[in-house]
Design an enzyme around this catalytic site. Structure first.
Site, PDB file in Angstrom:
ATOM      1  N   TYR A   6     -17.190  48.259   6.055  1.00 28.11           N
ATOM      2  CA  TYR A   6     -18.059  47.195   5.538  1.00 28.11           C
ATOM      3  C   TYR A   6     -17.605  45.889   6.202  1.00 28.11           C
ATOM      4  O   TYR A   6     -16.537  45.373   5.891  1.00 28.11           O
ATOM      5  CB  TYR A   6     -17.855  47.148   4.031  1.00 28.11           C
ATOM      6  N   LYS A  14     -21.519  49.262   7.730  1.00 29.03           N
ATOM      7  CA  LYS A  14     -22.500  48.371   7.110  1.00 29.03           C
ATOM      8  C   LYS A  14     -22.163  46.983   7.615  1.00 29.03           C
ATOM      9  O   LYS A  14     -21.111  46.430   7.287  1.00 29.03           O
ATOM     10  CB  LYS A  14     -22.386  48.415   5.586  1.00 29.03           C
TER      11      LYS A  14
END
Lengths: 307, 307, 307, 307
Positions: free
Chosen positions: A136, A164
């Site tokens: 992330y 992400k």
């Protein structure tokens, strides 16, 4: 090891009651809204899910409840957000036991760490689970940027199965997609930025994790389908409409960070009738002034989400 | 409510074994070194204590063990470092049950929060405990700065009983001291910066929380005593000597953050014979190259801590 | 090559008329105030002198006029602030021709440069002049920090003769003083921070370049004399008083940067009767609201600069 | 007042001889390369043109020469980059006299300024010229971001006629396009980011100012034509190819900022045979190590710019 799906994987909001507990009825409504719209997965306990505000006990309850509500209709990925490696590993192990399909972990934060520590961090997470791991990349929260070359190296070695990207750095995003493709696409590369998703698909992105997808999951699903079918004009038009909707996050007066962004999403969902209150976690307060609420309502109406 | 002591309150390092567990024998040695030097208090689980790297279970064990080792010879303050309010409150309640004399809490981090949320955060902490609360101003970790006017306001209202200022902003520090004094000195104002402590005492500081005080607690105690007795020349000379010692943190090659700073402190203490290894928490690695170790040894020898 | 003086070298404000021209009569008053107070030098065209706002022609006029007004009673140092090397060299050559005693130059800015370019920049300046060069460390304006080790290396080689440290990083300042002393003190190390000057003297500083020294030059001269005579208690008390005076920069509502800081200095000098207007350079506006002006007046009165 | 053209407006590099003078023969070759490729305009003295490194005299010579070389075949826009308003106005007036078709100005820099000063700055520039003004949003150099709402307000009032967005903030870029369109499109909105141009066209951008367009102007012209003709698939494929070419800026070892980026562009153009040397302005050094040069050559060959 299972892979990560392509497509639309909204970061699920965590609806709260007025006294700050998780509102499971509203949570159920929201999950049905997303699953019913045809999302490809659900990401629970992300930044939009107010993960940093929730105690471990509440985090576990939310994961368990969402898994029960989704009931296998799509994969559920869980954020395992904490300061440093050993604390993240504890979250991973609890999430794995609860039954999620993948975990989503940031770089270490609070204490300063360099590239060597970031690499060692993700390698240590890999040894602690057999679940897919999504890195992330969210510098606004963790204050370091994940380098595309490192991510692709870790992807090629099987340490990471996805990224992400909420970095806001679209030049880096395109490089990440390009390097990942050149390495045989070991990872799924997902963007977290709601209003430049069409560009990220052109850049090679495999999907999107849009906070705004809580408010309008069907719009994001249609945009992805347009891209998949090669109708780039239609893709752009869906994005333009969603960009207009995203203006709700700029309306709250005197609020910053999630108090503005997540606060606006919750307010919109309350107005649409999906969740009961727009309560935010302590120390944040909800959007309560009538000017902000009316501005949000006007935008939500204009894009056709309420009559 | 108990107050906060003035003087020297080192942030206790957390010695680790080579496999990464807490080394309680070394911890005992270190506590004796500090208490024996006459420190005024011990701050456990600060940034120097690698708090961000430790699981909740380990945090609790460290607090309990230090309380047992100190055995009332000086107050023990505990860091309750976590991302947001409800998580911090859990740490406070566990620390209170274990028996610490005060807690040390930062502003919220990870999710962006503004001044209103920072104020609400500290007010919420106040309602959760009767212990004194020290606000920990450390922008390099939490990425926001605590404003002197807000701190003094919260001090005057009894929300806060102290400030540990590790902001590196000495202009702000002097303003904080000045405003606190004008408000009747409701708080103890402590600096966290090891090499400008003499200036911070002139500025009105009530003491110091020096990471380097693990390595040379007696030096910091002497500097404080010199200031208390009005011998400002002697105070400055002790500081100059400690500033030479602090150069150990600039010697490690290729390390940043605590891997350099805390890593150098641990290496010095290993060389002095207080702790058994200089192991750091995952994902950090210890200072192991001979050039760095020799550079540290040379400095430690020059200031007279080893023969 | 001439050296740089120790002691108090205020960065001279540039008084303006209401229409934005340099007000030479006020400039004369201000120079007399500083010289009369016994300052050791005057630094013209620094950040406090609004150098970034002045055209080359005006810069030259200000230098020429100040040299004429000072008339050899103390050295005059000139800021040669511009984006990159060749532009800075032009300023140096004009200032040298006008007759200043030293020049003050920052790291390159606007375009990103790394340590190698910063070093090459100062070396290139050295080849362009025989005047002493003072390196101006001001990250808030140029967005890079000058490393103590590089500065002392350049000092030892005769590239630099002084440093004006406005970095706000007092840990770095003490290291700079320590390393400079260890190298035989090739440079004069001056602090630019008005309210922690006593600490900087303890740290080894050779003097101060205080913007607030325009408002109260005698206070800074007394503080330096107290330090020189070994009366550290008196030094601290002068600093406390000047810190109270410095509160004027925090009073302006809705202003940032020089519009607040230099704006407050100019307003104070207007109230004291030294300069005619508190006009600021375009695009800044002067402090004109009565609340801010009254707050400044109250502070200036409290420290005894007006009756 | 003339408007600003849509399409491809590369920021012209400034070729230098080995001794650092402007190499006018190479400049002529480069201009012919761009005009021959069908660019819609040329932007001289931008960041890629090393404007911050050039003295006023050299800036004027470059503008004059480029106007002569272009000879009306496309509009020429000039960067008027300097710290604050009055200095920028001098550049505007000289550029206007030389005959450029528009000027490109950043927010004020060096001294901190807030939103009110940024607005006043652009309004003051408007009063100084009848030329179109393009606001240059480049936070990496000036350390402030131009807010979309302010830009569109200034556009609607006729203060600004265009924006060159090099902010790297594509969310802000789409908002700017959306707000500008809602206001009747008073401005041309141009992106400065070479590898996400396809996305910026979808977002509503009116064209591109690509530094890489010096190396491959035809690629950018083809991408724009593909977009104009509605062939979004072809647009994306051109962008993918140009993104591969852009990898040249990541190859230089140990260089940052323009020394890497512009340095790579110059090296590529030297290898292609357009300019004679890849010399950079003092204090930057050219890319001279064989590994970096070979890596650049390999990429330039792969995309077909050399055989």
């Amino acid at each position: 090891m299972n892979g990560i799906v392509s497509g639309i994987i909204p970061p699920l909001l965590t609806p709260l009651t007025e006294t700050g507990e998780v509102d499971y009825e509203s949570l159920g409504n929201l999950v049905e809204r997303l699953v019913g719209a045809g999302v490809d997965g659900i990401f629970v306990l992300g930044s939009s899910g107010e993960v940093a505000f929730l105690t471990d006990a509440v985090r576990d309850q939310v994961i368990a409840k969402v898994l029960e509500l989704v009931d296998g209709r799509c994969p559920v990925y869980a954020g395992v957000i904490d300061t440093q490696t050993n604390r993240v590993i504890e979250h991973i192990q609890r999430a794995e036991k609860l039954g999620v399909q993948a975990v989503v972990a940031t770089a270490p934060f609070y204490a300063i760490t360099g590239p060597a520590e970031i690499e060692a961090h993700f390698r240590a997470l890999r040894t602690a689970t057999t679940l897919p791991i999504i890195a992330y990349d969210i510098p606004v929260c963790v204050h370091s940027k994940l380098a595309p070359a490192l991510l692709v190296q870790l992807g090629a070695e099987g340490v990471l199965q996805g990224v992400k990207d909420s970095s806001g750095d679209d030049v880096s995003f395109r490089r990440l997609c390009m390097l990942n493709k050149a390495a045989g696409s070991p990872m799924k590369v997902l963007t977290g930025h709601e209003v430049v998703v069409d560009g990220s698909y052109l850049a090679g992105g495999d999907g999107c994790v849009p906070g705004l997808g809580n408010v309008d999951p069907s719009g994001y699903v249609r945009m992805w389908q347009a891209f998949q079918s090669g109708d780039l004009r239609q893709m752009k038009e869906e994005q333009d409409r969603l960009a207009r909707l995203f203006e709700i996050v700029f309306t709250p007066v005197g609020k910053v960070g999630p108090a503005a962004g997540v606060g606006a999403f919750k307010t919109a969902l309350e107005l649409i009738g999906v969740i009961k209150t727009n309560t935010m976690s302590v120390p944040m307060t909800p959007i309560s002034d009538s000017a902000s609420r009316e501005a949000i309502e006007k935008i939500v109406r204009e894009v056709g989400l309420i009559d």
